[in-house]
Design an enzyme around this catalytic site. Structure first.
Site, PDB file in Angstrom:
ATOM      1  N   HIS A   1      85.910 -14.822  59.408  1.00 56.35           N
ATOM      2  CA  HIS A   1      86.231 -16.436  59.460  1.00 56.35           C
ATOM      3  C   HIS A   1      86.103 -16.606  61.008  1.00 56.35           C
ATOM      4  CE1 HIS A   1      88.075 -14.543  55.897  1.00 56.35           C
ATOM      5  NE2 HIS A   1      88.019 -15.730  55.389  1.00 56.35           N
TER       6      HIS A   1
ATOM      7  N   HIS B   1      84.623 -22.055  58.081  1.00 61.99           N
ATOM      8  CA  HIS B   1      85.890 -21.481  57.940  1.00 61.99           C
ATOM      9  C   HIS B   1      85.749 -19.702  57.530  1.00 61.99           C
ATOM     10  CE1 HIS B   1      89.827 -20.526  55.999  1.00 61.99           C
ATOM     11  NE2 HIS B   1      89.153 -19.693  55.083  1.00 61.99           N
TER      12      HIS B   1
ATOM     13  N   GLU C   1     114.504 -15.981  47.614  1.00 62.16           N
ATOM     14  CA  GLU C   1     114.168 -14.460  47.726  1.00 62.16           C
ATOM     15  C   GLU C   1     113.012 -14.050  48.369  1.00 62.16           C
ATOM     16  OE1 GLU C   1     116.338 -15.797  43.803  1.00 62.16           O
ATOM     17  OE2 GLU C   1     114.668 -16.639  44.999  1.00 62.16           O
TER      18      GLU C   1
ATOM     19  N   HIS D   1     116.856 -13.503  32.627  1.00 61.80           N
ATOM     20  CA  HIS D   1     117.434 -12.625  33.686  1.00 61.80           C
ATOM     21  C   HIS D   1     117.450 -11.093  33.231  1.00 61.80           C
ATOM     22  CE1 HIS D   1     118.652 -16.340  34.938  1.00 61.80           C
ATOM     23  NE2 HIS D   1     119.611 -16.269  35.729  1.00 61.80           N
TER      24      HIS D   1
END
Length: 669
Positions: free
Chosen positions: A37, A268, A415, A477
């Protein structure tokens, strides 16, 4: 730190000429590899040159100097930017030969920067946004260490280069918000605002005002022309005195210098091609041959690399003279405190004396209560589940923007950023970090956990509510496939203790595993104490061991982990009434068991028919019970009901296990 031009052997060498050295190396390396890149290194060369020559505190002679500034290339695909800087500033591990071997087998220049593989790389990056979030952990570590030891010993900054892709990733918002809330004023993000993605213009998929997002999260925000060195320098100078983290949005042209491809997606992620490389050399006025840096330009860069040696010597002298220097060294070393064993022994003695059923999440908190006073560099928190994860030890003060001397971190419902920040805390040094959430939400953490394992850093993940045993919260859960998914990650210890004693042993294992991350899988429901006999040995360290064995020959071997070990024990007792002798093997960690010798594993597993029980899917129990082994566990998702009802409904019971053993043995006869 004073801001000054670097000493130069030739005052006629400009910052643009120094930046062009980066561009040339990026073009040449990608061209030779025919892979890579070039666009980002070429576009951000001016910004990086200003950062390294005027601001960054580092010493190539000691890449691990604790008080160095951290530089994180969050846009890791642009790795040649970093490799060029390491070579130009004189890192011994980055000679020109390694630049020439970019992306080749065994080189120090892999496609994306890898921590531990290349000296000077602070963290593994490539998955976009991870570097930015990891850098938040590094900046947090600096602030917390400075609060303990003062700015004479701890005074450095964390700089990040992030791209449009990093800021599109959801983890970026979690990290930005957390850093702003904690007021991490020594964190500086240089945003490569080139507005190009792989598909084309970023406007195809994104209309955000990225700097406004940072401002809304209490960051200082500046916008500059990324190809104006003085504008970049002025923005970085302002960041040195900011009372909050700083974003500098650098408007750049991707592939700057490539006259036909710059500013487009075509530059890129592909080699420019010989024709465009030649055109770029002409445009930039770069006449040196490929992989050659003119002596005056290289001398200017090497002078930049030498600039930090004096600051490094001064820091070493202050450390040697400081009354707290030895303690800081010990924290940075990250080893176990001398009194830690006594803390574990005290907990085990208390658990055996009480001998009452206890959820392993509660046992985990009590372990922390016993060891945290001794292991003072142990810091941790939870993703807004402190009372459920039981991650706060007695006396742990919270870390806040106003006071970073505490040890407890309120990560909020973030999280993913929490897991990445734990990596940053561990990589920075000085702390052993842990963080908690529900095991079902390990999926939110997984990319950062995978990087923990890839980098070999000892972050500790405390994952509670580890099965259908959590009950009424239901299948959203209740983890079912999560144990298998985590066990599939190389270099990750998954520890699922069966009782309070095994919980203490799991913590002992995790704290000792400084080059391997650990996941502690803990119950919401109470479990009986199984290990009642006093023993100094950490039996869980074997990964699997005989919890009980019959006096006569075995007729069956039952394996289990965590909450189902007590069911295995109960089944063995029921079978004994029928004259069937069973051994029970507790398997708190399949990874540790796999490391044992073949002879040990054969001794533990025996030759009798094998059975396993776990409130999760069968994978990967077949390795231990064999293709003909019988597994009792989950085959689908859970449901909302009290935990005991769910165990009965799904047939994860001692009675069903005992019946399966009897049926199997009868059919063999």
């Amino acid at each position: 730190m004073d801001i000054a031009e670097p000493p130069r052997t030739d005052p006629a060498i400009s910052l643009r000429e120094m930046a062009n050295a980066i561009r040339a190396l990026a073009m040449d390396a990608v061209e030779r590899a025919n892979s890579g890149h070039p666009g980002m290194p070429m576009g951000m060369a001016d910004v990086a040159t200003v950062l390294y020559t005027r601001f960054l505190k580092f010493d190539p002679a000691d890449p691990a100097w604790p008080d160095r500034d951290r530089f994180v290339l969050s846009a890791g695909h642009g790795s040649m930017l970093l490799y060029a800087l390491l070579h130009l500033t004189g890192y011994a591990g980055m000679p020109m030969e390694q630049i020439k071997r970019f992306r080749q087998w065994g080189s120090a220049t892999p496609g994306h920067p890898e921590y531990g593989h290349t000296a000077g790389v602070e963290t593994t990056t490539g998955p976009l946004g991870q570097g930015l979030a990891t850098a938040v952990g590094m900046a947090l570590a600096e602030a917390m260490l400075a609060a303990r030891y003062g700015h004479d010993l701890v005074d450095h900054r964390t700089y990040v280069i992030a791209g449009d892709g990093c800021l599109m990733e959801g983890i970026s918002q979690e990290a930005i918000s957390l850093a702003g809330h904690l007021g991490l004023r020594k964190l500086v993000v240089l945003y490569d605002d080139n507005r190009i993605s792989i598909d084309g213009a970023t406007s195809l998929a994104c209309s955000d005002d990225a700097p406004a997002r940072f401002a809304a999260s209490r960051w200082a925000v500046q916008r500059v022309d990324g190809h104006d060195p003085e504008a970049v320098a002025a923005a970085l100078a302002a960041a040195q005195t900011s009372d909050r983290p700083t974003l500098i949005a650098c408007r750049t042209v991707i592939g700057y210098g490539a006259p036909n491809k710059s500013g487009s997606a075509g530059v890129h992620g592909a080699a420019l091609g010989a024709q465009e490389v030649a055109a770029a050399r002409a445009f930039l006025g770069w006449t040196a041959a490929p992989f050659e840096i003119p002596a005056p330009v290289l001398a200017a860069w090497r002078a930049t690399g030498a600039r930090g040696a004096e600051a490094h010597r001064g820091w070493r002298a202050r450390l040697a003279a400081s009354a707290t220097g030895e303690r800081l060294r010990a924290d940075l070393a990250g080893g176990a405190a001398p009194q830690l064993a006594a803390g574990f022994a005290a907990f085990k003695a208390a658990a055996r004396a009480e001998a009452k059923p206890m959820a392993t999440r509660i046992a985990s908190q009590r372990v922390l209560d016993h060891i945290a006073p001794h292991q003072t560099n142990l810091v941790g928190g939870s993703a807004d589940l402190t009372g459920s994860n039981n991650t706060r030890a007695a006396g742990m003060a919270a870390v806040t923007a106003a006071d970073c001397s505490g040890r407890y971190l309120h990560f909020g419902v973030r999280e993913h950023a929490m897991a990445a920040a734990l990596n940053g805390l561990a990589l920075h040094g000085g702390f052993i970090p842990y963080g908690g959430t529900f095991l079902a939400f390990a999926d939110y953490c997984r990319p950062a956990i995978r990087l923990s394992a890839l980098m070999g850093v000892g972050a500790i993940y405390v994952m509670t509510h580890d099965s259908i045993g959590l009950g009424e919260d239901g299948p959203t859960h209740q983890p079912v496939e999560h144990l298998a998914a985590l066990r599939a990650i190389p270099n990750l210890l998954v520890l699922r203790p069966a009782d309070a004693v095994e919980t203490a042993e799991a913590w002992e294992i995790a704290l000792a595993a400084r080059t391997t991350p650990s996941v502690l899988c803990l119950t919401r429901q109470n479990l009986p104490l199984l290990r009642r006999q006093e023993s100094a040995e950490n039996r869980s360290a074997r990964g699997g061991y005989l919890l009980s064995e019959p006096e006569g020959p075995r007729q069956a071997t039952i394996l289990a982990s965590g909450s189902e070990v007590s069911l295995a024990v109960a089944a063995a007792e029921q079978l004994a009434a029928f004259g069937i002798s069973c051994a029970v093997v507790s398997v708190p960690s399949m990874e540790l068991f796999a490391r044992q010798s073949a002879a040990y594993r054969a001794q533990i597993l025996g030759t009798a028919p094998r059975f396993a029980i776990e409130a999760a899917i069968r994978t990967p129990w077949d390795r231990w019970i064999g293709p003909e082994g019988i597994f009792i566990g989950m085959e689908g998702f859970g449901a909302s009901a009290p935990g005991p009802d769910l165990y009965r409904h799904f047939g994860i019971t001692a009675e069903r296990l005992a019946a399966a053993v009897r049926h199997r043995l009868q059919n063999r006869e």
